[in-house]
Scaffold this motif. Sequence first.
Motif, PDB file in Angstrom:
ATOM      1  N   LEU A  42      50.142  17.668  67.357  1.00 11.27           N
ATOM      2  CA  LEU A  42      50.929  18.399  66.493  1.00 11.27           C
ATOM      3  C   LEU A  42      50.113  19.335  65.741  1.00 11.27           C
ATOM      4  O   LEU A  42      50.447  20.411  65.393  1.00 11.27           O
ATOM      5  CB  LEU A  42      51.418  17.068  65.488  1.00 11.27           C
ATOM      6  N   ARG A  43      48.959  19.000  65.442  1.00  8.72           N
ATOM      7  CA  ARG A  43      47.758  19.741  64.747  1.00  8.72           C
ATOM      8  C   ARG A  43      47.698  20.959  65.468  1.00  8.72           C
ATOM      9  O   ARG A  43      47.410  22.109  64.946  1.00  8.72           O
ATOM     10  CB  ARG A  43      46.312  18.958  64.309  1.00  8.72           C
ATOM     11  N   LYS A  51      47.471  26.695  65.606  1.00  5.82           N
ATOM     12  CA  LYS A  51      47.518  27.783  66.539  1.00  5.82           C
ATOM     13  C   LYS A  51      48.704  28.474  66.483  1.00  5.82           C
ATOM     14  O   LYS A  51      48.845  29.527  67.395  1.00  5.82           O
ATOM     15  CB  LYS A  51      47.396  27.248  68.219  1.00  5.82           C
ATOM     16  N   ASP A  52      49.690  28.342  65.444  1.00  7.56           N
ATOM     17  CA  ASP A  52      50.921  28.969  65.122  1.00  7.56           C
ATOM     18  C   ASP A  52      51.795  29.094  66.197  1.00  7.56           C
ATOM     19  O   ASP A  52      52.176  30.222  66.779  1.00  7.56           O
ATOM     20  CB  ASP A  52      50.528  30.278  64.479  1.00  7.56           C
ATOM     21  N   GLY A  58      50.881  22.319  56.478  1.00  6.96           N
ATOM     22  CA  GLY A  58      50.919  23.476  57.056  1.00  6.96           C
ATOM     23  C   GLY A  58      51.957  23.775  58.017  1.00  6.96           C
ATOM     24  O   GLY A  58      52.286  25.003  58.420  1.00  6.96           O
ATOM     25  N   ALA A  59      52.823  22.846  58.197  1.00  4.76           N
ATOM     26  CA  ALA A  59      54.199  23.124  58.904  1.00  4.76           C
ATOM     27  C   ALA A  59      54.977  24.197  58.357  1.00  4.76           C
ATOM     28  O   ALA A  59      55.241  23.603  56.897  1.00  4.76           O
ATOM     29  CB  ALA A  59      54.586  21.709  59.534  1.00  4.76           C
ATOM     30  N   LYS A  60      55.722  24.861  58.699  1.00  2.00           N
ATOM     31  CA  LYS A  60      56.780  25.744  58.060  1.00  2.00           C
ATOM     32  C   LYS A  60      57.912  24.945  57.698  1.00  2.00           C
ATOM     33  O   LYS A  60      58.645  24.983  56.750  1.00  2.00           O
ATOM     34  CB  LYS A  60      57.103  27.002  58.829  1.00  2.00           C
ATOM     35  N   LYS A  61      58.656  23.980  58.458  1.00  2.60           N
ATOM     36  CA  LYS A  61      59.627  23.145  58.297  1.00  2.60           C
ATOM     37  C   LYS A  61      59.607  22.258  59.192  1.00  2.60           C
ATOM     38  O   LYS A  61      59.325  22.181  60.495  1.00  2.60           O
ATOM     39  CB  LYS A  61      60.855  23.995  58.717  1.00  2.60           C
TER      40      LYS A  61
END
Length: 567
Positions: free
Chosen positions: A84-85, A90-91, A119-122
């Motif tokens: 997950l990280r 690494k986008d 840091g996750a967008k959604k």
Amino acid sequence: MKNVEKYTRGYFMPPVKSLKWTEKEYITEAPIWCSVDLRDGNQALVVPMTLEEKLEYFQLLVKIGFKEIEVGFPAASETEYTFLRTLIEKDLIPDDVTIQVLTQSRDHIIKKTFESLKGAKKAVVHLYNSTSVAQREQVFKKSKEEIIEIAVSGAKLLEKYAAETEGNFQFQYSPESFTGTELEFALEICNSVLDVWKPTADNKVIINLPATVELSMPHVYASQIEYMSDHLNYRENVILSLHPHNDRGSGVADAELGILAGGQRIEGTLFGNGERTGNVDIVTLALNMYSHGVDPKLNFENILEIIEVYERMTKMKVDDRQPYGGKLVFAAFSGSHQDAIAKGMKWREENDCKHWTVPYLMIDPKDIGREYEGDVIRINSQSGKGGIGYLLEQQFGLDLPKEMREEFGYTVKNVSDRQNKELMPEEIHQIFLNEFVNLSKPIEFVNYHFTKHDDYQTVVTVKINEEEQELNGEGNGRLDAISNALRTKLGVNYHNLVYKEHAQELGSESNAVSYVGITDDNGKVFWGCGIDVDIMTSSVKALFSAVNKLTANTHLTSKEGHFITSK
């Protein structure tokens, strides 16, 4: 079987009639798809995927078109936490894709789950706890009230940590083992969670109803889903999700009827991978919709590439009979099936067809990257003339006359029967060349020339037993003149000459192909084929091939030059 009395129906029917779903004919639009390959599917593998394999698999799911992907249980495994990280740092998550993570209703697990999401967008945070009678009594030994408290406390913790963590989070709750839970209690616990979260139009909540173990026939699951859909609080702001397993082999049917009953979202895996007999197969479910003219919003146009990645990453095999994906699912060995498919394809070529209605084929194999050659018409001892002829025409440009297809069909079936195996297209083509094309024994065609007076006159040179002879003949056409030369000068008895020709386009080359059928005194028809760059020469070679087929059981006397029946 013994011990049948020890089994009982462990599911619960709705307390009220819930059958509105029966009035619907088919699914009219695709559900929201959520792949659980990387969590539910991965945990069921003998050897779970490595980090690198999970990254490649994630990219495959994105390419197919999944907008929601459950990526794991990050608080339960260092590998899943790292995965997950890696996706976040690494986008690698497209802006239009939402990741989903699973968590139990325990403070330290929920806390670590939110840490993994920084840091996750959604992201969807998926909370679950077991609710079935069997789980409550045998595993947790807790009352209904205590089970509800586990869910409610978890829901509150999600709110707490979401408020403390930067990001855009959506909540999901699953009463795990829903199918073994009393419907009134399942409704009570889901509504208790919803009362904590209070979903709105701008912040909808997912309620996921898993057939963790498939306990009933599909119509029962549909009625259970309809009951829940009709009685959930905040229903307009709830996305009702289904997560069918396949213990009874009806996972796809559960999902389809569940959608009719109010399900808006499906969690499943490619080709049904998952615990025990697996999850619902999203490939089958999506392409079933496709076969009814409904866009599934997932792209399986190159299913062979998807299978290659799936098998390499999971070490699982897509069965030969797996719907849509299996090697044999479009294959027809039966002669009657092959004939119907061949005629259906021909009908499409000759008519303006808006819809796909070819016999035996639910969808056009080409739409998912499969080929008619090798995928559809497969040849063994059960095959028929229609399929064999269709294969020769499609792959090798040979359009045999109808009667010749029958004779060649029996030839191929006999070879397959003797060798006890399926014959590949190249093998079938070679049989045709060996048995029918440009045959030169016992009479070898060398050359010819014509003169034209009132009719055609010819001198045709042949070779018999390595000796050349010139034969004279005349007729109302070139081929008729040569035919008369063979009959009168060599004593070959036949009549009713049948002729057909066409061009054979193969790559940059073009040959003329001719077919000749002749009938002996007993009424048996013998066929030959000639192939040459010149149409007249191909016709002559076809005639010689047919004559050589007829004379297979005769020999030519060296002195008299006539055929005599062998003893």
